[in-house]
Design a protein around this motif. Structure first.
Motif, PDB file in Angstrom:
ATOM      1  N   LEU A  16       0.811  -1.209   0.000  1.00 50.42           N
ATOM      2  CA  LEU A  16       0.000   0.000   0.000  1.00 50.42           C
ATOM      3  C   LEU A  16       0.850   1.267   0.000  1.00 50.42           C
ATOM      4  N   SER A  17       2.148   1.129  -0.232  1.00 51.68           N
ATOM      5  CA  SER A  17       2.998   2.324  -0.259  1.00 51.68           C
ATOM      6  C   SER A  17       2.620   3.188  -1.459  1.00 51.68           C
ATOM      7  N   SER A  18       2.857   4.467  -1.320  1.00 55.06           N
ATOM      8  CA  SER A  18       2.454   5.414  -2.360  1.00 55.06           C
ATOM      9  C   SER A  18       3.135   5.124  -3.691  1.00 55.06           C
ATOM     10  N   VAL A  19       4.444   4.907  -3.655  1.00 60.80           N
ATOM     11  CA  VAL A  19       5.200   4.734  -4.893  1.00 60.80           C
ATOM     12  C   VAL A  19       4.744   3.483  -5.635  1.00 60.80           C
ATOM     13  N   LEU A  20       4.585   2.390  -4.917  1.00 60.89           N
ATOM     14  CA  LEU A  20       4.184   1.141  -5.563  1.00 60.89           C
ATOM     15  C   LEU A  20       2.779   1.238  -6.141  1.00 60.89           C
ATOM     16  N   SER A  21       1.846   1.798  -5.374  1.00 60.95           N
ATOM     17  CA  SER A  21       0.467   1.876  -5.873  1.00 60.95           C
ATOM     18  C   SER A  21       0.353   2.842  -7.048  1.00 60.95           C
ATOM     19  N   ILE A  22       1.170   3.877  -7.059  1.00 62.79           N
ATOM     20  CA  ILE A  22       1.127   4.823  -8.181  1.00 62.79           C
ATOM     21  C   ILE A  22       1.648   4.157  -9.449  1.00 62.79           C
ATOM     22  N   PHE A  23       2.790   3.461  -9.360  1.00 54.87           N
ATOM     23  CA  PHE A  23       3.356   2.853 -10.558  1.00 54.87           C
ATOM     24  C   PHE A  23       2.557   1.645 -11.043  1.00 54.87           C
TER      25      PHE A  23
ATOM     26  N   VAL B 221     -10.365   1.924  -7.259  1.00 56.17           N
ATOM     27  CA  VAL B 221      -9.982   0.715  -6.519  1.00 56.17           C
ATOM     28  C   VAL B 221      -8.789   0.990  -5.607  1.00 56.17           C
ATOM     29  N   MET B 222      -7.786   1.683  -6.127  1.00 55.34           N
ATOM     30  CA  MET B 222      -6.613   1.987  -5.299  1.00 55.34           C
ATOM     31  C   MET B 222      -6.976   2.916  -4.138  1.00 55.34           C
ATOM     32  N   CYS B 223      -7.861   3.870  -4.391  1.00 57.78           N
ATOM     33  CA  CYS B 223      -8.308   4.763  -3.320  1.00 57.78           C
ATOM     34  C   CYS B 223      -9.132   4.001  -2.284  1.00 57.78           C
ATOM     35  N   TYR B 224      -9.936   3.059  -2.722  1.00 58.36           N
ATOM     36  CA  TYR B 224     -10.734   2.267  -1.782  1.00 58.36           C
ATOM     37  C   TYR B 224      -9.833   1.433  -0.877  1.00 58.36           C
TER      38      TYR B 224
ATOM     39  N   HIS C   4      -7.660   1.073   4.742  1.00 55.77           N
ATOM     40  CA  HIS C   4      -6.546   0.975   5.685  1.00 55.77           C
ATOM     41  C   HIS C   4      -6.286   2.300   6.398  1.00 55.77           C
ATOM     42  N   GLU C   5      -7.317   3.140   6.479  1.00 57.20           N
ATOM     43  CA  GLU C   5      -7.351   4.376   7.255  1.00 57.20           C
ATOM     44  C   GLU C   5      -6.331   5.420   6.815  1.00 57.20           C
ATOM     45  N   ASP C   6      -5.958   5.400   5.554  1.00 60.66           N
ATOM     46  CA  ASP C   6      -5.071   6.431   5.018  1.00 60.66           C
ATOM     47  C   ASP C   6      -5.935   7.393   4.213  1.00 60.66           C
ATOM     48  N   TYR C   7      -6.123   8.593   4.729  1.00 57.97           N
ATOM     49  CA  TYR C   7      -7.041   9.534   4.111  1.00 57.97           C
ATOM     50  C   TYR C   7      -6.354  10.530   3.159  1.00 57.97           C
ATOM     51  N   HIS C   8      -5.086  10.371   2.875  1.00 55.30           N
ATOM     52  CA  HIS C   8      -4.379  11.248   1.942  1.00 55.30           C
ATOM     53  C   HIS C   8      -4.538  10.703   0.516  1.00 55.30           C
ATOM     54  N   TRP C   9      -5.706  10.871  -0.033  1.00 52.04           N
ATOM     55  CA  TRP C   9      -5.990  10.259  -1.328  1.00 52.04           C
ATOM     56  C   TRP C   9      -5.951  11.247  -2.484  1.00 52.04           C
ATOM     57  N   TRP C  10      -5.918  12.538  -2.255  1.00 55.45           N
ATOM     58  CA  TRP C  10      -6.078  13.531  -3.324  1.00 55.45           C
ATOM     59  C   TRP C  10      -4.982  13.419  -4.379  1.00 55.45           C
ATOM     60  N   TRP C  11      -3.742  13.610  -3.960  1.00 59.59           N
ATOM     61  CA  TRP C  11      -2.646  13.566  -4.932  1.00 59.59           C
ATOM     62  C   TRP C  11      -2.382  12.157  -5.423  1.00 59.59           C
ATOM     63  N   ARG C  12      -2.600  11.179  -4.565  1.00 56.09           N
ATOM     64  CA  ARG C  12      -2.375   9.809  -5.000  1.00 56.09           C
ATOM     65  C   ARG C  12      -3.379   9.409  -6.087  1.00 56.09           C
ATOM     66  N   ALA C  13      -4.598   9.921  -6.009  1.00 60.49           N
ATOM     67  CA  ALA C  13      -5.585   9.629  -7.050  1.00 60.49           C
ATOM     68  C   ALA C  13      -5.156  10.241  -8.378  1.00 60.49           C
ATOM     69  N   PHE C  14      -4.624  11.453  -8.330  1.00 57.99           N
ATOM     70  CA  PHE C  14      -4.160  12.095  -9.566  1.00 57.99           C
ATOM     71  C   PHE C  14      -2.949  11.375 -10.139  1.00 57.99           C
TER      72      PHE C  14
ATOM     73  N   PHE D  36     -12.930  11.577  -6.702  1.00 58.98           N
ATOM     74  CA  PHE D  36     -13.605  12.596  -5.901  1.00 58.98           C
ATOM     75  C   PHE D  36     -15.095  12.288  -5.777  1.00 58.98           C
ATOM     76  N   TYR D  37     -15.735  11.956  -6.904  1.00 54.78           N
ATOM     77  CA  TYR D  37     -17.163  11.629  -6.845  1.00 54.78           C
ATOM     78  C   TYR D  37     -17.410  10.318  -6.103  1.00 54.78           C
ATOM     79  N   PHE D  38     -16.474   9.376  -6.217  1.00 54.59           N
ATOM     80  CA  PHE D  38     -16.612   8.124  -5.474  1.00 54.59           C
ATOM     81  C   PHE D  38     -16.532   8.367  -3.971  1.00 54.59           C
ATOM     82  N   VAL D  39     -15.562   9.166  -3.537  1.00 48.77           N
ATOM     83  CA  VAL D  39     -15.416   9.447  -2.103  1.00 48.77           C
ATOM     84  C   VAL D  39     -16.620  10.227  -1.598  1.00 48.77           C
ATOM     85  N   GLU D  40     -17.117  11.170  -2.386  1.00 52.15           N
ATOM     86  CA  GLU D  40     -18.334  11.872  -1.985  1.00 52.15           C
ATOM     87  C   GLU D  40     -19.506  10.913  -1.842  1.00 52.15           C
ATOM     88  N   LEU D  41     -19.595   9.962  -2.744  1.00 50.57           N
ATOM     89  CA  LEU D  41     -20.704   9.008  -2.702  1.00 50.57           C
ATOM     90  C   LEU D  41     -20.630   8.114  -1.472  1.00 50.57           C
ATOM     91  N   ILE D  42     -19.433   7.609  -1.148  1.00 50.93           N
ATOM     92  CA  ILE D  42     -19.366   6.700   0.003  1.00 50.93           C
ATOM     93  C   ILE D  42     -19.481   7.460   1.325  1.00 50.93           C
TER      94      ILE D  42
END
Length: 193
Positions: free
Chosen positions: A50-57, A107-110, A115-125, A182-188
């Motif tokens: 779930l590390s940022s670098v691995l999930s981004i690549f 899926v990656m944001c979910y 796992h209680e990591d709420y820093h999803w903005w830049w990782r989603a982009f 963003f719309y997914f997080v708003e929906l959930i």
């Protein structure tokens, strides 16, 4: 032709900019579904996958894989002066690219939110946008296998244009990923009371 471009610019583009800004200011700021707290919560240690670098690549592989065959034909059309005539198929591939970017980022944001990591903005982009790295690496492979360029200026021109194309691809796919997440997080979060 220069007069036509000026008329198109000031007759279409400038009025649309002012019209869009008028409607944007009239609409107001969007309100978040759930107000954030002032005290940040602790993020527990994450697993290695779930590390940022691995999930981004890893997230960039699927959007690039959805359209890399079509990229070959487009690059052949641009760089090898071949005709491209499959625009209907190109539109279908673009729709598949949009759906793939949205799905992999959601899926990656979910996984991240579970796992209680709420820093999803830049990782989603960056998750969907990282497919541009694979596009640039593919252009290097295309250059080595298909192009017969030996001059330094032509090489710099090729990689300069491919860098700009990759940057545009990064911005498009990253925006698709962020907006869908963003719309997914708003929906959930709207279902939580």
């Amino acid at each position: 032709t220069l007069v036509t471009l000026i008329v198109l610019w000031f007759g279409i583009s400038v009025p649309l900019v002012y019209l869009g800004s008028y409607f944007a200011f009239k609409r107001g700021r969007p309100k978040p579904v759930k107000e954030p707290t002032l005290i940040p919560t602790h993020i527990p240690p994450q697993q290695w996958y779930l590390s940022s670098v691995l999930s981004i690549f890893v997230g960039g592989i699927l959007p690039f894989g959805a359209c890399f065959i079509e990229i070959f034909f487009i690059m052949s059309s641009v760089w090898l002066h071949q005709f491209y005539y499959m625009f209907g198929f190109l539109f279908i591939v673009f729709v598949i690219l949009v759906i793939t970017c949205a799905e992999i980022t959601i899926v990656m944001c979910y996984f991240q939110l579970c796992h209680e990591d709420y820093h999803w903005w830049w990782r989603a982009f960056l998750t969907a946008g990282s497919s541009a790295i694979y596009l640039f690496l593919y252009s290097i492979m295309y250059f080595c296998t298909k192009m017969q360029i030996v001059k330094a200026v032509s090489t710099m021109l090729f990689f300069g244009y491919m860098f700009l194309i990759s940057l545009g691809f990064f911005l498009v796919t990253g925006t698709i990923g962020f907006v869908s997440t963003f719309y997914f997080v708003e929906l959930i979060y709207s279902s939580i009371k």
